[in-house]
Write a protein that holds these residues in place. Structure first.
Motif, PDB file in Angstrom:
ATOM      1  N   LYS A 196       6.788  -5.976  -2.403  1.00 33.16           N
ATOM      2  CA  LYS A 196       7.624  -5.120  -1.550  1.00 33.16           C
ATOM      3  C   LYS A 196       7.329  -3.640  -1.768  1.00 33.16           C
ATOM      4  CE  LYS A 196      12.340  -4.622   0.149  1.00 33.16           C
ATOM      5  NZ  LYS A 196      12.234  -3.161   0.348  1.00 33.16           N
ATOM      6  N   ALA A 197       6.918  -3.256  -2.989  1.00 40.03           N
ATOM      7  CA  ALA A 197       6.589  -1.864  -3.259  1.00 40.03           C
ATOM      8  C   ALA A 197       5.417  -1.402  -2.391  1.00 40.03           C
ATOM      9  CB  ALA A 197       6.265  -1.680  -4.737  1.00 40.03           C
ATOM     10  N   PHE A 198       4.435  -2.267  -2.202  1.00 40.50           N
ATOM     11  CA  PHE A 198       3.319  -1.941  -1.309  1.00 40.50           C
ATOM     12  C   PHE A 198       3.808  -1.833   0.136  1.00 40.50           C
ATOM     13  CE2 PHE A 198       1.020  -3.823  -4.896  1.00 40.50           C
ATOM     14  CZ  PHE A 198      -0.066  -2.971  -5.017  1.00 40.50           C
ATOM     15  N   GLU A 199       4.643  -2.775   0.530  1.00 40.73           N
ATOM     16  CA  GLU A 199       5.169  -2.775   1.893  1.00 40.73           C
ATOM     17  C   GLU A 199       5.973  -1.507   2.165  1.00 40.73           C
ATOM     18  OE1 GLU A 199       8.304  -5.421   4.565  1.00 40.73           O
ATOM     19  OE2 GLU A 199       7.413  -6.279   2.754  1.00 40.73           O
ATOM     20  N   ASP A 200       6.850  -1.130   1.238  1.00 37.38           N
ATOM     21  CA  ASP A 200       7.696   0.048   1.425  1.00 37.38           C
ATOM     22  C   ASP A 200       6.889   1.338   1.516  1.00 37.38           C
ATOM     23  OD1 ASP A 200       9.913  -1.579   1.378  1.00 37.38           O
ATOM     24  OD2 ASP A 200      10.470  -1.110  -0.689  1.00 37.38           O
ATOM     25  N   ALA A 201       5.722   1.358   0.874  1.00 36.46           N
ATOM     26  CA  ALA A 201       4.881   2.559   0.899  1.00 36.46           C
ATOM     27  C   ALA A 201       4.048   2.670   2.175  1.00 36.46           C
ATOM     28  CB  ALA A 201       3.953   2.570  -0.320  1.00 36.46           C
ATOM     29  N   GLY A 202       4.053   1.618   3.011  1.00 34.92           N
ATOM     30  CA  GLY A 202       3.336   1.688   4.276  1.00 34.92           C
ATOM     31  C   GLY A 202       2.044   0.905   4.334  1.00 34.92           C
ATOM     32  N   ALA A 215      -5.898  -0.520  -1.808  1.00 36.12           N
ATOM     33  CA  ALA A 215      -5.559  -0.547  -3.224  1.00 36.12           C
ATOM     34  C   ALA A 215      -5.818  -1.956  -3.747  1.00 36.12           C
ATOM     35  CB  ALA A 215      -4.094  -0.179  -3.424  1.00 36.12           C
ATOM     36  N   VAL A 216      -6.427  -2.041  -4.927  1.00 35.14           N
ATOM     37  CA  VAL A 216      -6.638  -3.325  -5.592  1.00 35.14           C
ATOM     38  C   VAL A 216      -6.077  -3.175  -7.005  1.00 35.14           C
ATOM     39  CG1 VAL A 216      -8.264  -5.122  -6.249  1.00 35.14           C
ATOM     40  CG2 VAL A 216      -8.739  -3.712  -4.239  1.00 35.14           C
ATOM     41  N   ILE A 217      -4.907  -3.741  -7.228  1.00 34.11           N
ATOM     42  CA  ILE A 217      -4.145  -3.468  -8.440  1.00 34.11           C
ATOM     43  C   ILE A 217      -3.902  -4.754  -9.229  1.00 34.11           C
ATOM     44  CG2 ILE A 217      -2.026  -2.483  -9.383  1.00 34.11           C
ATOM     45  CD1 ILE A 217      -3.653  -0.462  -7.795  1.00 34.11           C
ATOM     46  N   SER A 218      -4.295  -4.744 -10.502  1.00 35.91           N
ATOM     47  CA  SER A 218      -3.938  -5.816 -11.428  1.00 35.91           C
ATOM     48  C   SER A 218      -2.798  -5.313 -12.308  1.00 35.91           C
ATOM     49  CB  SER A 218      -5.131  -6.200 -12.305  1.00 35.91           C
ATOM     50  OG  SER A 218      -6.203  -6.705 -11.533  1.00 35.91           O
ATOM     51  N   ASP A 219      -1.748  -6.118 -12.429  1.00 36.75           N
ATOM     52  CA  ASP A 219      -0.624  -5.688 -13.256  1.00 36.75           C
ATOM     53  C   ASP A 219       0.176  -6.895 -13.723  1.00 36.75           C
ATOM     54  OD1 ASP A 219       1.461  -3.859 -14.359  1.00 36.75           O
ATOM     55  OD2 ASP A 219       0.458  -2.413 -13.076  1.00 36.75           O
ATOM     56  N   ALA A 237      -4.086  -4.365  -0.895  1.00 35.60           N
ATOM     57  CA  ALA A 237      -3.293  -3.872   0.230  1.00 35.60           C
ATOM     58  C   ALA A 237      -4.043  -2.736   0.892  1.00 35.60           C
ATOM     59  CB  ALA A 237      -1.920  -3.405  -0.250  1.00 35.60           C
ATOM     60  N   TRP A 238      -3.857  -2.581   2.207  1.00 33.89           N
ATOM     61  CA  TRP A 238      -4.655  -1.660   3.014  1.00 33.89           C
ATOM     62  C   TRP A 238      -3.803  -0.545   3.609  1.00 33.89           C
ATOM     63  CZ3 TRP A 238      -9.965  -2.765   3.855  1.00 33.89           C
ATOM     64  CH2 TRP A 238     -10.390  -4.005   3.349  1.00 33.89           C
ATOM     65  N   LYS A 239      -4.437   0.593   3.803  1.00 37.33           N
ATOM     66  CA  LYS A 239      -3.821   1.726   4.501  1.00 37.33           C
ATOM     67  C   LYS A 239      -4.483   1.873   5.865  1.00 37.33           C
ATOM     68  CE  LYS A 239      -3.490   6.807   4.325  1.00 37.33           C
ATOM     69  NZ  LYS A 239      -3.687   8.025   3.495  1.00 37.33           N
ATOM     70  N   GLY A 240      -3.667   2.099   6.917  1.00 36.14           N
ATOM     71  CA  GLY A 240      -4.311   2.359   8.198  1.00 36.14           C
ATOM     72  C   GLY A 240      -3.584   1.876   9.426  1.00 36.14           C
ATOM     73  N   LYS A 241      -2.364   1.321   9.299  1.00 36.51           N
ATOM     74  CA  LYS A 241      -1.689   0.868  10.511  1.00 36.51           C
ATOM     75  C   LYS A 241      -0.798   1.941  11.127  1.00 36.51           C
ATOM     76  CE  LYS A 241       2.554  -1.326   8.773  1.00 36.51           C
ATOM     77  NZ  LYS A 241       3.331  -2.574   8.809  1.00 36.51           N
ATOM     78  N   GLN A 242      -0.828   3.139  10.544  1.00 34.49           N
ATOM     79  CA  GLN A 242      -0.016   4.228  11.077  1.00 34.49           C
ATOM     80  C   GLN A 242      -0.607   4.710  12.410  1.00 34.49           C
ATOM     81  OE1 GLN A 242      -1.077   3.980   7.826  1.00 34.49           O
ATOM     82  NE2 GLN A 242       0.943   3.138   7.397  1.00 34.49           N
ATOM     83  N   GLY A 243       0.261   5.220  13.261  1.00 31.21           N
ATOM     84  CA  GLY A 243      -0.211   5.780  14.522  1.00 31.21           C
ATOM     85  C   GLY A 243       0.449   5.113  15.714  1.00 31.21           C
ATOM     86  N   PRO A 244       0.275   5.688  16.901  1.00 31.87           N
ATOM     87  CA  PRO A 244       0.931   5.182  18.107  1.00 31.87           C
ATOM     88  C   PRO A 244       0.301   3.886  18.609  1.00 31.87           C
ATOM     89  CG  PRO A 244      -0.531   7.006  18.659  1.00 31.87           C
ATOM     90  CD  PRO A 244      -0.517   6.913  17.169  1.00 31.87           C
ATOM     91  N   PHE A 248      -0.879   5.828  -1.773  1.00 29.74           N
ATOM     92  CA  PHE A 248      -1.074   5.841  -0.320  1.00 29.74           C
ATOM     93  C   PHE A 248      -1.654   7.180   0.142  1.00 29.74           C
ATOM     94  CE2 PHE A 248       0.203   5.953   4.128  1.00 29.74           C
ATOM     95  CZ  PHE A 248      -0.016   4.640   4.532  1.00 29.74           C
ATOM     96  N   ARG A 249      -1.163   8.256  -0.425  1.00 23.79           N
ATOM     97  CA  ARG A 249      -1.597   9.600  -0.015  1.00 23.79           C
ATOM     98  C   ARG A 249      -3.095   9.821  -0.215  1.00 23.79           C
ATOM     99  NH1 ARG A 249      -2.840  14.198  -2.644  1.00 23.79           N
ATOM    100  NH2 ARG A 249      -2.136  13.434  -4.688  1.00 23.79           N
ATOM    101  N   VAL A 250      -3.614   9.416  -1.349  1.00 27.62           N
ATOM    102  CA  VAL A 250      -5.006   9.754  -1.674  1.00 27.62           C
ATOM    103  C   VAL A 250      -6.009   8.851  -0.983  1.00 27.62           C
ATOM    104  CG1 VAL A 250      -4.310  10.725  -3.890  1.00 27.62           C
ATOM    105  CG2 VAL A 250      -5.093   8.342  -3.790  1.00 27.62           C
TER     106      VAL A 250
END
Length: 390
Positions: free
Chosen positions: A244-250, A207-211, A279-286, A198-200
């Motif tokens: 849930k790991a993606f969800e917990d990270a934001g 993130a597009v993760i195969s596992d 999963a996407w980053k970007g819903k943070q903020g007011p 999430f930080r980087v």
């Protein structure tokens, strides 16, 4: 130079993948159909000694900056290099020297074949993307760890390097990909791993993760088996736990892009299969009120979003400006219609919006309470005489 402290699972993983960089090991790989037009540019050595369970590179776009976690001998990086093109950039991170040697040695060959050089490989642990292990080792050659005091000094040095010379900087990557590697990280460090992903990422990145994931919880005796751990079994998330790991990270917009119907392997009745998650980053903020509304189009009677908003099909719902903008993007936009206010509210004049509630929005709110216009019938379609009315 003294060797860096390492855990038994990390040691087992490093040793096994070091061996796999020298001689292919079929047990580390799921069958994956990669695009042959990309593979033909990559030396056979890379393909034979690289291991994975999916192909996150097929979800990349030209011009993007991509980070591959656990890049191995570089196969996904070299495919990504061709997908993102000369305007894009690819960074591979791995902790195994033997894997990195193969990747770095073949990088100039791939660059010559595809006509551009946009790939680099860095040594680091994927759960600690701030620490450049090459820089750390360079410093430790001058001041080897020889006792408790020098060990503590090395820890302080690591913190300084993370701050001043991070392996991967904050908000610097458009897409983080990984191919069957996250399960190799110790369970106690997995939250840190997702926080680092999430930080980087830039805001709006993904993130597009195969596992490999399991359909049941993995018992302790399997988790303590180094062979099963390094074989992508014991450290796997459950299918629900991975999401849930993606969800917990934001992250938001979390979706399963691919789930293998058949298990890759079954151990003690537990099925292990490959999935690919985006999963996407970007819903943070007011949240601010701008009199906007969304209409869920279906096909379900009702949906519940990640923030607890339950929306019924066909009804107008009040949303904040941030949510409105997010829903206009992938992966949500195909499921909603969007209602702008008749008079736009500038951001400087917007009031705070309470996103803990779910409320319908009256058309009067978007049109304005005093709106009483009467208009002529709009032309429904063009094309000829008699076809200009509803």
């Amino acid at each position: 130079m003294s060797e860096l402290p390492k855990t038994s699972s990390e040691s087992a993983t490093r040793d096994r993948y070091a061996a796999a960089a020298k001689a292919p090991e079929a047990a580390l790989c799921c069958p994956v159909d990669y695009d042959p037009k990309f593979l033909e540019k990559i030396p056979a050595e890379v393909i034979e000694k690289d291991y994975g369970c999916g192909d996150p590179s097929k979800h990349l776009k030209p011009g993007e900056t991509v980070l591959d976690l656990g890049s191995g001998t570089g196969k996904i990086c070299f495919i990504a290099s061709q997908v993102v093109g000369p305007t894009g950039r690819v960074i591979g991170v791995d902790m195994t020297d033997d894997m990195l040697e193969v990747a770095k040695r073949n990088a100039p060959i791939v660059a010559e074949r595809i006509g551009h050089a946009n790939v680099e490989f860095r040594k680091g642990r994927i759960q600690d993307l701030g620490l450049d292990l090459d820089l750390l080792e360079e410093n430790l050659r001058q001041s080897p760890i020889e006792g408790a005091n020098s060990y503590l000094a090395a820890e302080e040095l690591g913190e300084e390097l993370r701050l001043k010379h991070p392996l991967v900087a904050d908000d610097s990557v458009d897409v983080v990909v990984s191919n069957c590697v996250l399960n190799l990280v110790e369970n106690r460090l997995k939250r840190q791993l997702f926080d680092e992903i999430f930080r980087v990422l830039v805001k709006g990145g993904r993130a597009v993760i195969s596992d490999i994931v399991s359909d049941e919880e993995i018992p302790k005796h399997m988790q303590h088996d180094p062979e099963l751990w390094s074989g992508c079994i014991s450290g796997a998330y459950t299918e629900e736990g991975f999401l849930k790991a993606f969800e917990d990270a934001g992250f938001y917009g979390i979706e399963i892009l691919k789930r293998d119907p058949e298990p890759w392997q079954t151990v003690e009745g537990i099925e292990f299969r490959s999935v690919t998650i985006q999963a996407w980053k970007g819903k943070q903020g007011p949240c601010f009120e701008r009199n906007q509304a969304v209409i869920y189009k279906g096909p379900f009677l009702k949906v519940l979003d990640d923030d607890g908003h339950a929306m019924e099909r066909g009804k107008r719902y009040a949303v904040c400006g941030k949510t409105y903008d997010l829903y206009r993007k992938s992966p949500y936009n195909q499921f909603f219609d969007f209602v702008d206010p008749l008079t736009e509210i500038p951001m400087a004049e917007a009031e705070p919006f309470d996103c803990s509630r779910t409320v319908e929005r009256s058309p009067k709110e978007t049109k304005g309470a005093d709106y009483d216009a009467t208009t002529e019938a709009a032309n429904c379609r063009d094309g000829g005489e008699g076809l200009d009315c509803c």
